[in-house]
Motif scaffolding. Structure first.
Motif, mmCIF file in Angstrom:
data_model
loop_
_atom_site.group_PDB
_atom_site.id
_atom_site.type_symbol
_atom_site.label_atom_id
_atom_site.label_comp_id
_atom_site.label_asym_id
_atom_site.label_seq_id
_atom_site.Cartn_x
_atom_site.Cartn_y
_atom_site.Cartn_z
ATOM 1 N N LEU A 37 9.522 -20.655 6.529
ATOM 2 C CA LEU A 37 8.292 -20.067 5.986
ATOM 3 C C LEU A 37 8.059 -20.512 4.550
ATOM 4 O O LEU A 37 6.915 -20.763 4.141
ATOM 5 N N ARG A 38 9.138 -20.615 3.802
ATOM 6 C CA ARG A 38 9.019 -21.074 2.408
ATOM 7 C C ARG A 38 8.465 -22.496 2.364
ATOM 8 O O ARG A 38 7.633 -22.823 1.513
ATOM 9 N N TRP A 39 8.931 -23.333 3.287
ATOM 10 C CA TRP A 39 8.450 -24.720 3.341
ATOM 11 C C TRP A 39 7.002 -24.768 3.811
ATOM 12 O O TRP A 39 6.204 -25.575 3.313
ATOM 13 N N ARG A 87 5.201 -27.117 0.307
ATOM 14 C CA ARG A 87 5.902 -28.285 0.826
ATOM 15 C C ARG A 87 6.999 -28.775 -0.115
ATOM 16 O O ARG A 87 7.833 -29.611 0.277
ATOM 17 N N ASP A 88 7.044 -28.261 -1.339
ATOM 18 C CA ASP A 88 8.146 -28.611 -2.241
ATOM 19 C C ASP A 88 9.478 -28.053 -1.752
ATOM 20 O O ASP A 88 10.533 -28.422 -2.273
ATOM 21 N N ALA A 110 11.056 -31.346 7.875
ATOM 22 C CA ALA A 110 11.115 -31.509 6.421
ATOM 23 C C ALA A 110 10.963 -32.970 6.012
ATOM 24 O O ALA A 110 10.384 -33.282 4.964
ATOM 25 N N TRP A 111 11.478 -33.880 6.840
ATOM 26 C CA TRP A 111 11.357 -35.306 6.529
ATOM 27 C C TRP A 111 9.897 -35.754 6.621
ATOM 28 O O TRP A 111 9.401 -36.487 5.774
ATOM 29 N N ALA A 112 9.191 -35.281 7.658
ATOM 30 C CA ALA A 112 7.769 -35.615 7.796
ATOM 31 C C ALA A 112 6.958 -34.981 6.669
ATOM 32 O O ALA A 112 6.114 -35.632 6.040
ATOM 33 N N ASN A 113 7.175 -33.701 6.435
ATOM 34 C CA ASN A 113 6.588 -32.967 5.312
ATOM 35 C C ASN A 113 5.092 -33.244 5.120
ATOM 36 O O ASN A 113 4.670 -33.737 4.064
#
Length: 605
Positions: free
Chosen positions: A217-219, A223-224, A279-282
């Motif tokens: 949820l934080r991501w 996105r940082d 996270a890698w795609a972000n």
């Protein structure tokens, strides 16, 4: 040393001072509970079985063989735990044995080992309140933990050698990682703490899942948070893989649902891989990030349901009969509101305060960097408190995770009281804030008060005071497993003893005899045999005892388990035995005068 230098010392040397405080607390508990340590008062069946597991390992049993052969001999049964918690106990025994002998080394190890994870819990909470409240707030966190978290501290007491203390320690690191301002370090701490906890046991699986959801949820929101999520995903998947390879027993190499077996290992590895890919795609768009997270969650849930449908029900996978007669009646597995007020009230007060304090602190810190750190902790603390509505055994975790919120309230309102011009307000107001914000009044409310000494004919007793019958049951349940009651059984040559399920682990720990069953779900068939034997006819008991090779019968009149047999089968074998009916194939064996136990020799047919 002036006030300024003292404050700097408290802030700078907090780790060293926290460990010093832990050492003093540990020393106090060892001294205070020395009698229990000396007499090996392992109060829970799991503590006794843990010691038996360590003994077996030190006596040559294989690292990956966690089968307990003194239960239901000769085949024994598998314990679903791992060796992680065995390590510090065994290390203490091996270290102390050359100086004090085997017996005292065991007793000292069981007294000291539970206090070791308390040091981790203190550091984890200290780090949390330093980041969220103030660099100087960690002493308050220690005080609230030690003096107010009664349910939590019970898990760290001498002789409580089961795994709950270590899992709570990992939970304290989890909350510290959630509010760590450094992304990589915070993600690694949460992932590794979750992996270690799951390698120990699945009790904290809901908390591990919630921690991962909070990081996701934080991501999604920012996105940082990709770096934090990336490191967490790698730490969780890799940590669980290492934990499985290093500690999973032979019995846990199959697709069972009650431990870190291939079932949950695959779930954690896949979850870690999906989180890493996200996270890698972000993607820059928040809605796209939300869609990816929902998709990943759907893949995990659907895959679990399709590949492991047997795990969609109870992870213990016990029979419906055993669930109805035993597992569904475990008190700590019931919601907190189903417990008596005298039990529930002291447990729920601090978690409620912790949620309120965390919400208040989050609101005050909104829009600041500290507010971003408080938000995940607020979610985690609230989740822990709500877990009490599922099972009362969530109490220790809920109380411990309430500490940051309680400290925040104390830190906020004590300066308000100290700013008053009135001495009364400064003294009594400060005391009131500390008592209310720490939840310490809950224990006082439940304490009997007798005011007749003051000339008042007034007595107060806590609500739901135990009845005389309950007091009798509690006394029997406490006296039968004692060393003084059990050790005289060694005067009889070693045999297999037919006894209550809850008495089995204590029997094999304190005597040279074997037992039939213990309260462990992988021992389900033997548990049912014991229940059928005591509730059935005398002939049925004799046949079941013979099938298990039992030649002795041991009972503890009025022990809590015995009441179930008398109530559910008033004409059954145990009910007849409790009413002093004699059987020509049962020969009483004398025990010391005043013994709470009754022992019989089962004559062969």
């Amino acid at each position: 040393m002036n006030d300024g230098s003292l404050a700097r010392t408290v802030e700078r040397d907090w780790v060293r001072l926290s460990l010093l405080a832990w050492a003093l607390v540990a020393l106090y508990y060892v001294i205070n509970r020395w009698t229990g340590i000396h007499y090996l008062q392992l109060g829970d069946t799991d503590d006794n079985m843990r010691l038996m597991q360590v003994r077996a390992w030190l006596n040559g049993q294989g690292w990956y063989d966690l089968r307990q052969y003194r239960m239901n001999p000769p085949h024994g049964f598998d314990i679903h735990w791992s060796r992680i918690v065995d390590l510090p106990i065994a290390a203490l025994i091996v270290t102390l044995r050359p100086f004090v002998g085997s017996r005292e080394a065991e007793m000292l190890a069981c007294g000291i080992a539970p206090l070791l994870p308390l040091s981790i819990a203190i550091l984890g909470l200290g780090a949390t309140v330093r980041r969220l409240v103030s660099p100087a707030a960690w002493p308050v966190a220690i005080a609230v933990l030690v003096f107010c978290c009664v349910a939590t501290m019970l898990m760290f007491m001498p002789e409580r050698i089961d795994h709950h203390g270590w899992q709570l320690a990992m939970l304290s690191l989890t909350v510290a990682g959630l509010c760590d301002p450094r992304d990589a370090r915070g993600g690694a701490i949460v992932g590794l703490a979750s992996a270690v906890s799951l390698s120990i046991g699945l009790e904290m699986l809901p908390y591990a899942a919630m921690a991962g959801a909070i990081l996701a949820l934080r991501w999604i929101w920012d996105r940082d948070g990709a770096r934090r999520l990336t490191v967490y995903a790698l730490s969780l998947g890799g940590g669980c893989a290492i934990g499985y390879a290093a500690f999973a027993s032979y019995a846990n190499s199959v697709a069972r649902c009650d431990a870190l077996t291939p079932v949950w290992l695959s779930v954690m590895v896949v979850a870690g891989a999906l989180l890493f890919a996200m996270a890698w795609a972000n993607p820059a768009n928040r809605w796209v990030r939300l869609g990816l997270a929902v998709l990943a969650g759907g893949v995990i849930v659907a895959g679990f349901a399709l590949v492991f449908p047997q795990c969609l029900g109870r992870p213990e996978q016990v029979s419906p009969e055993l669930a109805a007669s035993w597992l569904n009646n475990v008190r700590e597995a019931k919601p907190i509101y189903s417990h008596p007020f005298r039990t529930a009230f002291p447990i729920v007060v601090l978690p409620i305060i912790g949620v309120i304090g965390a919400a208040l602190a989050s609101w005050r810190a909104r829009g600041t960097a500290r507010g971003g750190l408080w938000a995940p902790v607020l979610l985690f603390v609230t989740f822990a408190a709500l877990m009490l509505l599922w099972q009362a055994r969530a109490g220790p975790a809920a109380q411990m995770l309430a500490v940051p919120g309680a400290v925040a309230m104390i830190w906020l309102f004590v300066p308000v009281m100290q700013a008053s011009k009135s001495v009364v307000v400064r003294v009594l107001g400060t005391a009131a804030v500390v008592v209310l914000a720490s939840g310490s009044f809950a224990g006082a409310v439940m304490t009997p008060i007798d005011l007749r000494w003051a000339g008042l004919n007034l007595q107060y007793s806590p609500p739901d005071r135990p009845t005389r019958r309950v007091q009798i049951i509690n006394r029997a349940s406490a006296s039968c497993p004692t060393m003084s009651a059990m050790t005289p059984l060694d005067r009889v040559p070693a045999q297999t003893v037919f006894t209550f399920v809850d008495l089995g682990p204590r029997l094999i720990t304190l005597t040279h005899h074997n037992a039939i069953a213990g309260p462990y779900h992988r021992n389900g068939d033997a548990i049912l045999d014991v229940q059928h034997a005591f509730k059935g006819t005398p002939e049925n008991f004799r046949a079941i005892a013979k099938r298990h090779g039992a030649t002795l019968l041991l009972v503890c009149p009025n022990m809590s388990e015995s009441t179930n047999y008398r109530v559910r089968a008033p004409n059954g074998f145990y009910a007849q035995l409790a009413h002093r009916k004699t059987f020509d194939w049962l020969e009483p064996i004398d025990l010391p005068r005043g013994s709470p136990l009754r022992l019989f020799r089962i004559k062969p047919a």
